[in-house]
Design an enzyme around this catalytic site. Structure first.
Site, PDB file in Angstrom:
ATOM      1  N   LYS A  33       8.971 -11.001 -18.561  1.00  0.00           N
ATOM      2  CA  LYS A  33       8.584 -11.142 -17.160  1.00  0.00           C
ATOM      3  C   LYS A  33       7.309 -11.960 -17.017  1.00  0.00           C
ATOM      4  O   LYS A  33       7.211 -12.821 -16.156  1.00  0.00           O
ATOM      5  CB  LYS A  33       8.389  -9.756 -16.529  1.00  0.00           C
ATOM      6  N   CYS A  74       0.847  -1.189   0.000  1.00  0.00           N
ATOM      7  CA  CYS A  74       0.000   0.000   0.000  1.00  0.00           C
ATOM      8  C   CYS A  74       0.881   1.237   0.000  1.00  0.00           C
ATOM      9  O   CYS A  74       2.047   1.207   0.370  1.00  0.00           O
ATOM     10  CB  CYS A  74      -0.913   0.005   1.220  1.00  0.00           C
ATOM     11  N   ARG A 100       4.084  -0.148  -6.583  1.00  0.00           N
ATOM     12  CA  ARG A 100       3.960  -0.991  -5.401  1.00  0.00           C
ATOM     13  C   ARG A 100       2.790  -1.962  -5.519  1.00  0.00           C
ATOM     14  O   ARG A 100       2.712  -2.930  -4.757  1.00  0.00           O
ATOM     15  CB  ARG A 100       3.772  -0.103  -4.153  1.00  0.00           C
ATOM     16  N   LYS A 157      18.674 -19.600 -12.320  1.00  0.00           N
ATOM     17  CA  LYS A 157      19.056 -18.193 -12.211  1.00  0.00           C
ATOM     18  C   LYS A 157      20.305 -17.920 -13.038  1.00  0.00           C
ATOM     19  O   LYS A 157      20.400 -16.903 -13.729  1.00  0.00           O
ATOM     20  CB  LYS A 157      19.317 -17.814 -10.737  1.00  0.00           C
ATOM     21  N   HIS A 169      25.042 -41.484 -11.447  1.00  0.00           N
ATOM     22  CA  HIS A 169      24.221 -42.151 -12.456  1.00  0.00           C
ATOM     23  C   HIS A 169      24.317 -41.454 -13.807  1.00  0.00           C
ATOM     24  O   HIS A 169      23.419 -41.586 -14.640  1.00  0.00           O
ATOM     25  CB  HIS A 169      22.763 -42.217 -11.991  1.00  0.00           C
ATOM     26  N   TRP A 187      -3.774  -2.247  -1.270  1.00  0.00           N
ATOM     27  CA  TRP A 187      -3.711  -3.622  -1.755  1.00  0.00           C
ATOM     28  C   TRP A 187      -4.497  -4.454  -0.755  1.00  0.00           C
ATOM     29  O   TRP A 187      -4.117  -4.585   0.405  1.00  0.00           O
ATOM     30  CB  TRP A 187      -2.261  -4.094  -1.820  1.00  0.00           C
ATOM     31  N   GLU A 206      19.437 -17.996 -16.787  1.00  0.00           N
ATOM     32  CA  GLU A 206      18.585 -16.897 -17.224  1.00  0.00           C
ATOM     33  C   GLU A 206      19.367 -15.622 -17.497  1.00  0.00           C
ATOM     34  O   GLU A 206      19.111 -14.935 -18.494  1.00  0.00           O
ATOM     35  CB  GLU A 206      17.524 -16.600 -16.156  1.00  0.00           C
ATOM     36  N   ASN A 250      -1.091   1.928   6.440  1.00  0.00           N
ATOM     37  CA  ASN A 250      -0.371   0.778   5.897  1.00  0.00           C
ATOM     38  C   ASN A 250      -0.062  -0.175   7.040  1.00  0.00           C
ATOM     39  O   ASN A 250       0.265   0.269   8.144  1.00  0.00           O
ATOM     40  CB  ASN A 250       0.951   1.209   5.253  1.00  0.00           C
ATOM     41  N   GLY A 251      -0.119  -1.470   6.781  1.00  0.00           N
ATOM     42  CA  GLY A 251       0.186  -2.446   7.808  1.00  0.00           C
ATOM     43  C   GLY A 251      -0.990  -3.361   8.069  1.00  0.00           C
ATOM     44  O   GLY A 251      -1.997  -3.344   7.346  1.00  0.00           O
ATOM     45  N   GLU A 269      16.738 -24.240  -8.801  1.00  0.00           N
ATOM     46  CA  GLU A 269      16.508 -22.801  -8.907  1.00  0.00           C
ATOM     47  C   GLU A 269      17.821 -22.047  -9.085  1.00  0.00           C
ATOM     48  O   GLU A 269      17.893 -21.088  -9.861  1.00  0.00           O
ATOM     49  CB  GLU A 269      15.759 -22.300  -7.665  1.00  0.00           C
TER      50      GLU A 269
END
Length: 624
Positions: free
Chosen positions: A619, A2, A27, A501, A520, A74, A504, A100-101, A497
């Site tokens: 993206k 937010c 945001r 990275k 193996h 949000w 990419e 906010n929060g 992962e």
């Protein structure tokens, strides 16, 4: 996620507020609103959707105002709607605020306020704060009436806010106006940032300095437990315990065109370093010590429905598929539910047999991934309940799933996902805890796991301290053409992962394997120019991974180890070691991936690659 903006000074406030909100659009938000004071009247405009829709609702009378507050929301408590959008009124309109929060005890406070006759218009936790302040204002009326000057009035109103927030459990960044004192903004902070910009007989307030770039070059950062009274000519900062304090003024040296980088060379690096905050945001308001479990408001399935689930299918693409693999280990370990992880691109065409008691999770950062959306729709068509784990409010997958979990990790601008991945893993860990508590986990087990989850942000912060050490390691290996990434159990997905990275953003060929699979076949690739990255924090299978590492060293392969602090044994064998803090095994993937992200980043920079916009990648993958 937010955003907050505020202004008091000589200039018309409406356009300043709208411009500030536009600066905060990155945001993420689903609704917005402003409140201004004009002719002794509070005037509020709120809208669902974009800032442009809010701007259309602004009345001509609001444009004459010179004091006001604004907010982008949000949704967390309550759906996106005009009623739930900020600002919120307290009492009968004596108070207006933005927040906010997350307020964790808002339900109890709301019940008490309703019993006293306060009427609620929204589903939010924020409205509780507005009514609390109104209640305290009523109680302090005699005190405020006795005040003889502006400073005494401001001190009395700050005390009203202090007494109100003392009842809150959770986090807040607050910006408040009082109807009967129309020349002053009041701010309070605990766990949610607020900055105050200083101008020529004017002051600005925002949750992020990006909203102030180009408007002022001097700012004050409010710290936790601090309050501020702000007029066009004065700024008084108080501490909850220490009273009036001297505030430090800092320079704001951000250029409007690149402010979103926040001083980092690349968005990817910024987002790597945002992970303590993004993981905390994912967990915020979702851990209940009282019940010893996680809390989710958007699953839209009853506890009985979830207890009846006998099988879970996790479907995703790319990095989200790796987080799904982490989820498989988590659900099976903590909830004893059989889990299958499916590439969404394959699931949409495979037509596998699935029983009626199967629950499908679609995992996606953008909420628009074409293959994942198609797999979700196919599962819905077959009548299976579907849930989404998603980072973008209002995205297609978020709308079409039967329910789900928003990550609240904040927008990810770099193409290579970093903070969304760790937030996905954190969300899956909480879900596994939740499902486990529905079945066999005890209350004490749940409390212990919550304590471990709450430590995650600080553990990630510690892991990030290896940044410069990782950079030096990257220099030694940046010209290598192949990498192997190896891990076992919870950290096998971490190896996958880490390899992704590197592929990419640096265009180096890299592969991830379970460490035991080396013998193996893949061990044939080992030579002095092929580094092997071992992800091997301590655990019940540590000795087995150490044996795999020694096999690589026996064949002359260089080894980079990601190991736990205090592990002297691995340092005697590996060529390079990056140490990470100790966490329980089920949370290791969230911490052990941090140095792998940094390694990929620094190697890509050294090779001159476009880190944030790697070739051939987008993206959000919206085509098959």
């Amino acid at each position: 996620m937010c955003g907050i903006v505020g202004y008091v000074g000589p200039r018309p406030v409406t356009e300043l507020l709208l411009d500030g909100l536009r600066r905060l659009e990155y945001r993420g938000y689903d609704s917005s609103g402003i409140a201004v004071m004009t002719d002794g009247t509070m005037r509020i405009s709120r809208a669902v959707g974009r800032i442009a829709q809010l701007a259309e609702q602004v009345e001509p009378t609001q444009c004459r105002a010179t004091i006001g507050i604004g907010h982008t929301r949000w949704a967390t408590h309550g759906r996106p709607s005009e009623e739930n959008a900020h600002p919120h009124l307290g009492g009968t309109g004596e108070v207006v605020l933005v927040h906010n929060g997350v307020i964790e005890n808002y339900r109890d406070l709301k019940a008490k306020l309703q019993a006293k006759g306060f009427v609620f218009q929204s589903e939010t936790d924020t409205e509780v704060i507005a009514h609390l302040i109104a209640e305290q204002l009523h109680a302090a009326q005699a005190e405020t009436k006795k005040a003889t000057g502006p400073e005494q009035i401001r001190d009395a109103l700050l005390e009203v806010i202090r007494r109100s927030v003392a009842q809150l459990r959770g986090t807040y960044g607050l910006l408040v106006m009082f109807r009967d004192w129309p020349d002053t903004l009041f701010a309070a902070r605990l766990g949610s940032p607020l900055v105050i910009g200083i101008g020529a007989k004017e002051h600005f307030v925002a949750s992020d300095g990006s909203a102030l770039a180009g408007k002022t070059d001097k700012i004050v950062y409010l710290a936790d437990h601090q309050f501020a009274a702000i007029t066009n000519e004065s700024l008084d900062v108080h501490h909850r315990e220490d009273g009036v304090i001297n505030h430090d003024v800092h320079a704001l040296n951000w250029d409007v065109t690149d402010v979103e980088l926040s001083g980092y060379d690349h968005y990817m690096l910024k987002e790597i370093h945002e992970q303590p905050e993004s993981v905390a945001n994912t967990m915020r308001g979702r851990l209940s010590e009282e019940e010893g479990t996680a809390v989710f408001g958007g699953l839209n399935l009853s506890p009985k429905d979830l207890r009846d689930v006998k099988r879970i299918v996790l479907t995703a693409c790319g990095t989200s598929w790796h987080s799904a693999l982490v989820g498989e280990y988590l659900f099976e370990e903590l909830a004893h539910i059989p889990v299958e992880v499916e590439y969404a691109s394959e699931l949409r065409y495979r037509n596998p047999p699935m029983s009626d008691d199967t629950l499908v999770f679609a995992i996606t950062q953008s909420g628009e991934t074409a293959d994942t959306l198609a797999a979700l729709r196919e599962m819905k068509r077959k009548g299976h309940p579907t849930l989404a784990i998603c980072n973008v409010v209002g995205s297609t997958i978020a709308k079409e799933a039967d329910g789900g979990v928003y990550l609240h990790a904040g927008p990810e601008i770099g193409v290579a996902s970093t903070k969304a991945y760790t937030s996905q893993c954190a969300a899956l860990a909480m879900l596994a805890l939740y499902f486990g508590r529905l079945r066999h986990l005890s209350y004490s087990d749940g409390r212990k796991m919550i304590d471990q989850l709450r430590q995650l942000p600080s553990k990630i912060e510690q892991a990030l301290q290896a940044d410069q050490h990782v950079k030096q390691i990257a220099k030694r290996y940046s010209d290598c053409g192949n990498f192997l990434y190896l891990g076992r159990h919870f950290n096998f997905p971490t190896a996958l992962e880490g390899a992704l990275k590197l592929k990419e953003i640096s265009y180096i060929h890299a592969e991830g394997y379970p460490a035991a699979e080396m013998k193996h076949g893949p061990i044939a690739l080992v030579d002095e120019r092929t580094p092997s990255v071992f992800v091997m924090p301590r655990g019940f299978i540590y000795d087995k991974v150490m044996s795999n590492l020694e096999e690589i060293k026996a064949r002359g392969g260089p080894v980079i180890a990601i190991a736990e602090e205090g592990d002297d044994r691995v340092g005697q064998i590996a060529d390079d070691v990056v140490f990470i803090p100790q966490v329980d095994e089920w949370l290791q993937p969230i911490v052990s991936v941090i140095p792998l992200q940094l390694l990929a980043y620094h190697i890509a920079v050294l090779r001159g690659c476009d880190v944030d916009k790697p070739r051939n990648l987008a993206k959000s993958v919206t085509v098959e």
